[in-house]
Design a protein around this motif. Structure first.
Motif, PDB file in Angstrom:
ATOM      1  N   VAL A 174       0.840  -1.211   0.000  1.00  9.02           N
ATOM      2  CA  VAL A 174       0.000   0.000   0.000  1.00  9.02           C
ATOM      3  C   VAL A 174       0.875   1.260   0.000  1.00  9.02           C
ATOM      4  O   VAL A 174       0.611   2.212  -0.733  1.00  9.02           O
ATOM      5  CB  VAL A 174      -0.949   0.016   1.225  1.00  9.02           C
ATOM      6  N   ALA A 175       1.928   1.258   0.815  1.00  9.21           N
ATOM      7  CA  ALA A 175       2.728   2.480   0.966  1.00  9.21           C
ATOM      8  C   ALA A 175       3.811   2.587  -0.104  1.00  9.21           C
ATOM      9  O   ALA A 175       3.900   3.604  -0.789  1.00  9.21           O
ATOM     10  CB  ALA A 175       3.355   2.512   2.348  1.00  9.21           C
ATOM     11  N   SER A 176       4.616   1.561  -0.233  1.00  8.71           N
ATOM     12  CA  SER A 176       5.764   1.636  -1.144  1.00  8.71           C
ATOM     13  C   SER A 176       6.312   0.230  -1.400  1.00  8.71           C
ATOM     14  O   SER A 176       7.181  -0.239  -0.665  1.00  8.71           O
ATOM     15  CB  SER A 176       6.827   2.527  -0.483  1.00  8.71           C
TER      16      SER A 176
ATOM     17  N   ARG B  16       1.051   8.155   2.317  1.00 14.88           N
ATOM     18  CA  ARG B  16       0.463   7.217   1.361  1.00 14.88           C
ATOM     19  C   ARG B  16      -0.380   6.157   2.050  1.00 14.88           C
ATOM     20  O   ARG B  16      -1.227   5.516   1.453  1.00 14.88           O
ATOM     21  CB  ARG B  16       1.573   6.558   0.530  1.00 14.88           C
TER      22      ARG B  16
END
Lengths: 348, 118
Positions: A207-209, A293
Motif C-alpha cells: 500500500v505504501a511503497s 500514502r
C-alpha cells in the motif's frame, strides 16, 4: 582528486553496510513502570520530570506495529519530549498477539483494553480528566472509544487516524470488489487465526511503497553522518517490527470500516452500542498529512465535521506517516495545543 | 558543496522519482480486477486446504493424545478470563479504598468544624 572521491565513496559504502548489518539498536529508553497488565497488554507509566499539568496523556498506538516509535531514543522520543514538558504519560501497549488472541474483536480492544486502561490511568494519576492521543489505527480506535466513553476525556488527539474509508485512492478496485461481495477474505482469516507479521509487513509495504530503496539512498547520501545513521537504524528497526494481527478484529474492520464505512455512516456497533462521532465533545485535534500514502489526509479530515466538540483544530502535517514521532516542530505544535488545555498546575 | 555530496543528492532525488514510478506501476497492476479476483480465489483455495489439514490434526490428536494449537489457545483464554475477573475485583477494591479514604477525610474535616464551632 579521483582517489579522494574513491575514498569518500568507499567510506560511505562501508558506513552504510555497517549501519544496515549492525545489531538491533536500543529503543524505549525513557524510564517507565508498568501500572497495569492484562493478557499481553501493558499500561506503561512515564512520570513527568517536573509535573506541570494535571491532565495526563494517554497514548494508544496502532495494532499493526510496535509502540516504541514513540520512544525511539534520546532526542527522538515523543514520550521523552512530553515528559520534559511536564506531562505524566500513560502508554497502552497491546503487546504481541499470539494464536490464542485470534478471537479478539474491535469491541475487545476498545472495551477490555482501551477503556480499562483509561480507568486505571485515571485511578493511578488521581486526575479528574485525561487526554487521549491515538496514532494511526490506534487513533481510529481512540475515536470509537471517545464516542462511547463514560470517562472524562478532556482532549482527543487523532494523529494520522483513518476515519473516512470512502477515500481509497490506490486500491479502489479491491474496495469495490469487497463492497460488491465479489471477493471476501473471511475464510482465510478464520483459518489462519492471526495474520502473521510478515504478511502484515508485505501488505502495508504494498500500500505504501512496494519498492523501498529511497531510505537506503538517503542513508548513502548521509553516509558519514553518524547521528543520522543511528536515527535511521532505529527508525528502520521500527519499520520492520510488525506484529501479528487478530483475524477476528481484521475481519470486523474490513466489514464495518472498509466496506460499510461505519464511522461516517454511523452503522458501527460496539458491544451493541451505536458509535456516533457526534457524541464526542472533548477538545479535538486531528492531524493529517498531504504526503501520507498509508493514511491520506482525506481519510482523516471528515472527523472535523462529525464531532460535537466546540474546540476543534485540524493540523496539516508536512511529512509522512511517522513524522509525528520524531519531528520537533510538530511536537512543539502538539505541546502548544495541549498545554493550554491540560489544566496547568499553578506553581508557588 | 563538494562534488561527491552533489552526486549523492542527485542519486537520492532520482532514485526517489524512479521508486515512485515503479511503485505506481506495481500498484496499478495489483489493482486490476483480474488480479483482485485471482487473489481472492487463491486465498479461499488456501483456506480450504489449510482448514482440511487443521481438521485432520484435530482428529489425529484424539488417538495420538497430543494437544493441538486450539487446545493451547483455549487454555490460554481460560487464564485470561481468570485474569480479567481478578482485574475487575482489584479495580473495585481500589475504588472502595478511595471511597473509604474520601469518607475518612470528610469525617475528619466535619469533626474539625464541630470542634472549631465549640
Amino acid at each position: 582528486m579521483a582517489s579522494e572521491m574513491d575514498e569518500l565513496f568507499n567510506n560511505r559504502l562501508i558506513n552504510v553496510f555497517k549501519t544496515v548489518t549492525s545489531p538491533a539498536p536500543e529503543v524505549g529508553l525513557t524510564p517507565r513502570q508498568a501500572v497495569w497488565k492484562k493478557n499481553k497488554a501493558t499500561l506503561w507509566y512515564y512520570p513527568a520530570q517536573q509535573k506541570k499539568y494535571d491532565t495526563p496523556l494517554y497514548f494508544i498506538y496502532s495494532l499493526i506495529n510496535q509502540p516504541f516509535i514513540l520512544d525511539l531514543g534520546p532526542g527522538y522520543s515523543l514520550i521523552q519530549f512530553f515528559n520534559e514538558k511536564g506531562y505524566d504519560i500513560y502508554l497502552l501497549d497491546f503487546g504481541i498477539p499470539t494464536y490464542a488472541d485470534k478471537g479478539l474483536t474491535m469491541a475487545d480492544y476498545i472495551l477490555r483494553y482501551i477503556k480499562k486502561g483509561v480507568q486505571r490511568a485515571l485511578v493511578h494519576s488521581g486526575a479528574s480528566h485525561i487526554s487521549v492521543i491515538g496514532f494511526c489505527m490506534g487513533g481510529t480506535f481512540a475515536s470509537i472509544y471517545a464516542a462511547i466513553a463514560d470517562e472524562p476525556i478532556q482532549n482527543l488527539v487523532l494523529a494520522v487516524a483513518p476515519i473516512d474509508f470512502s477515500h481509497f485512492p490506490i486500491f479502489d478496485e479491491w474496495q469495490n470488489s469487497l463492497r460488491n461481495g465479489e471477493i471476501d477474505f473471511d475464510a482465510i482469516l478464520d483459518t489462519v487465526g492471526v495474520v502473521p507479521p510478515d504478511l502484515m509487513r508485505i501488505g502495508l509495504r504494498v500500500v505504501a511503497s512496494p519498492v523501498y530503496v529511497s531510505p537506503y539512498l538517503s542513508l548513502l547520501r548521509k553516509g558519514n553522518d553518524e547521528e543520522y545513521a543511528l536515527k535511521w537504524k532505529r527508525f528502520n528497526f521500527w519499520a520492520d517490527s510488525h506484529i501479528p494481527f487478530s483475524g477476528a478484529a481484521l475481519k470486523q474492520m474490513i466489514q464495518t470500516l472498509g466496506i460499510e464505512n461505519g464511522l461516517i455512516n454511523e452503522t458501527l456497533l460496539i458491544d451493541g452500542e451505536p458509535v456516533k462521532l457526534s457524541n464526542i465533545n472533548a477538545n479535538l485535534l486531528a492531524v493529517g498529512s498531504n504526503v501520507d500514502r498509508l493514511v491520506p489526509k482525506e481519510q482523516v479530515q471528515p472527523v472535523m465535521d462529525l464531532v460535537s466538540s466546540k474546540d476543534k483544530t485540524f493540523y496539516a502535517l508536512k511529512g509522512g506517516h511517522a513524522t509525528l514521532a520524531s519531528n520537533r516542530e510538530v511536537q512543539e505544535f502538539l505541546n502548544s495545543w495541549l498545554s493550554v488545555r491540560s489544566n496547568p498546575i499553578r506553581l508557588g | 558543496m563538494d562534488i561527491t555530496q552533489q552526486f549523492f543528492n542527485i542519486l537520492t532525488r532520482s532514485g526517489f522519482q524512479v521508486e515512485q514510478m515503479i511503485n505506481r506501476s506495481i500498484q496499478n497492476h495489483l489493482n486490476k480486477p483480474a488480479f483482485v479476483n485471482f487473489a481472492s480465489q487463491r486465498a479461499n483455495g488456501m483456506a480450504k486446504g489449510m482448514s482440511s489439514l487443521q481438521n485432520t490434526m484435530e482428529m489425529l490428536s484424539v488417538p495420538f493424545n497430543f494437544p493441538t494449537k486450539n487446545d493451547l489457545a483455549n487454555t490460554t483464554n481460560m487464564v485470561v478470563q481468570s485474569e480479567e475477573k481478578i482485574d475487575n475485583l482489584e479495580y473495585q477494591m481500589i475504588s472502595l479504598i478511595n471511597a473509604i479514604q474520601d469518607l475518612q477525610t470528610n469525617i475528619l474535616s466535619a469533626n474539625q468544624t464541630q470542634r472549631d464551632n465549640r
